[in-house]
Design a protein around this motif. Sequence first.
Motif, PDB file in Angstrom:
ATOM      1  N   LYS A   1       0.829  -1.205   0.000  1.00  0.00           N
ATOM      2  CA  LYS A   1       0.000   0.000   0.000  1.00  0.00           C
ATOM      3  C   LYS A   1       0.862   1.253   0.000  1.00  0.00           C
ATOM      4  CE  LYS A   1      -3.691   2.251   2.638  1.00  0.00           C
ATOM      5  NZ  LYS A   1      -4.562   2.168   3.843  1.00  0.00           N
ATOM      6  N   LYS A   2       1.946   1.178   0.742  1.00  0.00           N
ATOM      7  CA  LYS A   2       2.828   2.334   0.835  1.00  0.00           C
ATOM      8  C   LYS A   2       3.573   2.589  -0.471  1.00  0.00           C
ATOM      9  CE  LYS A   2       6.705   4.022   3.632  1.00  0.00           C
ATOM     10  NZ  LYS A   2       7.631   3.686   4.755  1.00  0.00           N
ATOM     11  N   LEU A   3       3.928   1.501  -1.191  1.00  0.00           N
ATOM     12  CA  LEU A   3       4.745   1.612  -2.402  1.00  0.00           C
ATOM     13  C   LEU A   3       3.935   1.374  -3.678  1.00  0.00           C
ATOM     14  CD1 LEU A   3       7.804  -0.462  -1.114  1.00  0.00           C
ATOM     15  CD2 LEU A   3       7.678   2.022  -1.290  1.00  0.00           C
ATOM     16  N   SER A   4       2.614   1.528  -3.611  1.00  0.00           N
ATOM     17  CA  SER A   4       1.778   1.187  -4.761  1.00  0.00           C
ATOM     18  C   SER A   4       2.150   2.007  -6.004  1.00  0.00           C
ATOM     19  CB  SER A   4       0.301   1.398  -4.409  1.00  0.00           C
ATOM     20  OG  SER A   4       0.086   2.745  -3.979  1.00  0.00           O
ATOM     21  N   TRP A   5       2.373   3.300  -5.831  1.00  0.00           N
ATOM     22  CA  TRP A   5       2.723   4.129  -6.980  1.00  0.00           C
ATOM     23  C   TRP A   5       4.119   3.784  -7.502  1.00  0.00           C
ATOM     24  CZ3 TRP A   5       1.244   6.274 -11.006  1.00  0.00           C
ATOM     25  CH2 TRP A   5       1.958   7.293 -11.653  1.00  0.00           C
ATOM     26  N   VAL A   6       5.048   3.460  -6.606  1.00  0.00           N
ATOM     27  CA  VAL A   6       6.396   3.055  -7.026  1.00  0.00           C
ATOM     28  C   VAL A   6       6.347   1.731  -7.784  1.00  0.00           C
ATOM     29  CG1 VAL A   6       8.753   2.629  -6.211  1.00  0.00           C
ATOM     30  CG2 VAL A   6       7.295   4.239  -4.992  1.00  0.00           C
ATOM     31  N   VAL A   7       5.443   0.840  -7.393  1.00  0.00           N
ATOM     32  CA  VAL A   7       5.302  -0.439  -8.087  1.00  0.00           C
ATOM     33  C   VAL A   7       4.946  -0.218  -9.553  1.00  0.00           C
ATOM     34  CG1 VAL A   7       3.868  -2.511  -8.255  1.00  0.00           C
ATOM     35  CG2 VAL A   7       4.758  -1.796  -6.040  1.00  0.00           C
ATOM     36  N   PHE A   8       3.996   0.655  -9.822  1.00  0.00           N
ATOM     37  CA  PHE A   8       3.595   0.920 -11.208  1.00  0.00           C
ATOM     38  C   PHE A   8       4.723   1.590 -11.992  1.00  0.00           C
ATOM     39  CE2 PHE A   8      -0.623   0.309  -9.383  1.00  0.00           C
ATOM     40  CZ  PHE A   8      -1.259  -0.401 -10.391  1.00  0.00           C
ATOM     41  N   ARG A   9       5.418   2.514 -11.360  1.00  0.00           N
ATOM     42  CA  ARG A   9       6.537   3.157 -12.050  1.00  0.00           C
ATOM     43  C   ARG A   9       7.630   2.148 -12.383  1.00  0.00           C
ATOM     44  NH1 ARG A   9       6.771   7.652  -7.986  1.00  0.00           N
ATOM     45  NH2 ARG A   9       8.833   6.833  -7.501  1.00  0.00           N
ATOM     46  N   LEU A  10       7.928   1.279 -11.418  1.00  0.00           N
ATOM     47  CA  LEU A  10       8.999   0.296 -11.630  1.00  0.00           C
ATOM     48  C   LEU A  10       8.586  -0.777 -12.631  1.00  0.00           C
ATOM     49  CD1 LEU A  10      11.827  -0.600 -10.682  1.00  0.00           C
ATOM     50  CD2 LEU A  10      10.712  -1.935  -8.885  1.00  0.00           C
ATOM     51  N   ALA A  11       7.292  -1.101 -12.688  1.00  0.00           N
ATOM     52  CA  ALA A  11       6.835  -2.150 -13.604  1.00  0.00           C
ATOM     53  C   ALA A  11       6.834  -1.678 -15.051  1.00  0.00           C
ATOM     54  CB  ALA A  11       5.434  -2.612 -13.200  1.00  0.00           C
TER      55      ALA A  11
END
Length: 597
Positions: A233-243
């Motif tokens: 939940k904390k890194l949700s936006w980072v997950v999309f950027r990294l993916a």
Amino acid sequence: MMVPRIDSEQECDVQSTVKTPIHSDPCSAGSLDCDSNSKSPSYLDPVSSSQSNGHSKGDLNSANTDVYISSSCSNTNKDKVKHSSCVRLKSFSRHLLASHHPLPEKANRFRVLAHGLLCPPSGKVGAVLLVIVLFAMWWATLLSIAKKEVMPGGSLFPMLIMFIAAWCAGYIVKHTVLPPLVGMLVVGAILGNVEGINVAKQIHSSWSSTARSIALSVILTRAGLGLDPVALKKLSWVVFRLAFGPSLLECITSGLLARFVLDFPWTWAFMLGFVMAVVSPAVVVPLMLNLSERGYGLNKGIPTLIIAACSLDSVLAVTGFGVLLDLAFTQDNLVWGIIKGPLEAVVGVSYGVVIGLLLWYIPQRHSKNLVLFRSAFLIGAALLAIFGSKILDWSGSGPLGCITVSFVAAHGWRKDYQEKKTKNPVEDVAAVLWMLFMPLLFSLIGAAVDFSSLEIGSVGIAIGILFAGLFVRVVTASLTTCHTDLNKKERLFVSIAWIPKATVQAAIGAVAYDTAMEKGAQQFIPLGKKILNQAVLAILIAAPLGSALIALLGPRLLHKTEDLHGDIQKDSQEQSQTELGHVNEAFEGHESIHTRL
């Protein structure tokens, strides 16, 4: 007259005394009859004794005593021989027992190896012998069931050889600085390409594909069980950027190089770009789980970040490749091909959420076999996601649905085990299944590499394109983690974790070539061949390189959490103290204002 019982040692003394008298006058022995003329014992001259007195009772008693003593001494000698043999055997066996040869604390490797050969076997030698006996027992069991199928020439025999060889190679490489999957990949490539021992060529393609799919579903299930919902939940936006960020830029880089260096058409150039621009979940996820179990990166949720981004990354690559493949060969349904990619992601997530919520209540929590039923339902749902998506030709939704269903189910089960402060036992079941399917997965991926398809003249250019794309990918992955709480070392590790390539390249690397051959498109066959060469080189170079860097640099670049619960409690205490300090400051300020008034 009763014959007295004499001990074994006394029997031999009596016998020697009777047969060789030590008295000066033999007649002084009261128990012996003597001849009046010769003064000799009667038993030495039975004729004279019979002539004078006949067979008296004393003579019979003496004869019986002599026979008894002789037989007793014979039995005693036999017992002594047996006893001496037992002593020798016991003395010899002591040289083979590990209990009589304790291992020193600072023993060298040769001494440790020699100690492992003692009885009972211990250490690495004992483990190897255990595996040999276990494999032999199961092979004999399969032989009694399938008979010729597990013998050389049968359909099961190559799978057994691949499994045993890959397991042994992984066990050997495990004791080096490299991860076990490197040894499994190498053994698979050898058994798939070296003449004379290329047993992997005998495995039917459907069997190989099925085994890889089962192994992939197991490892994605483990990945979903290991995801941290708070960190996600904390890194949700980072997950999309990294993916999506690194993959898209690597795809553009590889596509442009293929267009202007290899003279590919635009469609085929970016088709090659999508083949190259994807990380391998089968390589990255086990390594991340291993680091997570050892406590590395848990304080900032780095394993969760990388695992979650892996699944989305593969969906993007498979979708983009499928759209361009349809555009290159059919020129039809282009709009549907573009819409289908996002729909696959939505369908996969929806399937995982629905089935995961269902597993919160089925089976009931009071069941006696709760762990068994939960494991069976979860693995069955994961297999259905993988194989069902292939049948429906929505393969992009399968991996995402597999990881989502295990994540949602584990989130609902977490309350049961947090109260008991124990680990979810379903994770242990998935770990055991992964131990069984891991050798098959990586050995079959290695066997999918076809050295004969490599064109020596284009190898240098292909390697250049590979490393150019990897450079852009690593730099972009580092940039996508900017403005987060990750430090420089952790950002570098995230970039390194985005290097390995294997699973998707093995799955779709030959699709374009096979499609061109099936449709008889002669103008596209050389292009499909070059894409296949690029995929083969990506597996041979990026998979061992990336896995080795992750295994070596992970413990050096990531923070190790010794006690996660203790750290969380410490953080909460620090936060409480900070809030209390703010309250005190506000209260003091209020008092000062009141004093001034």
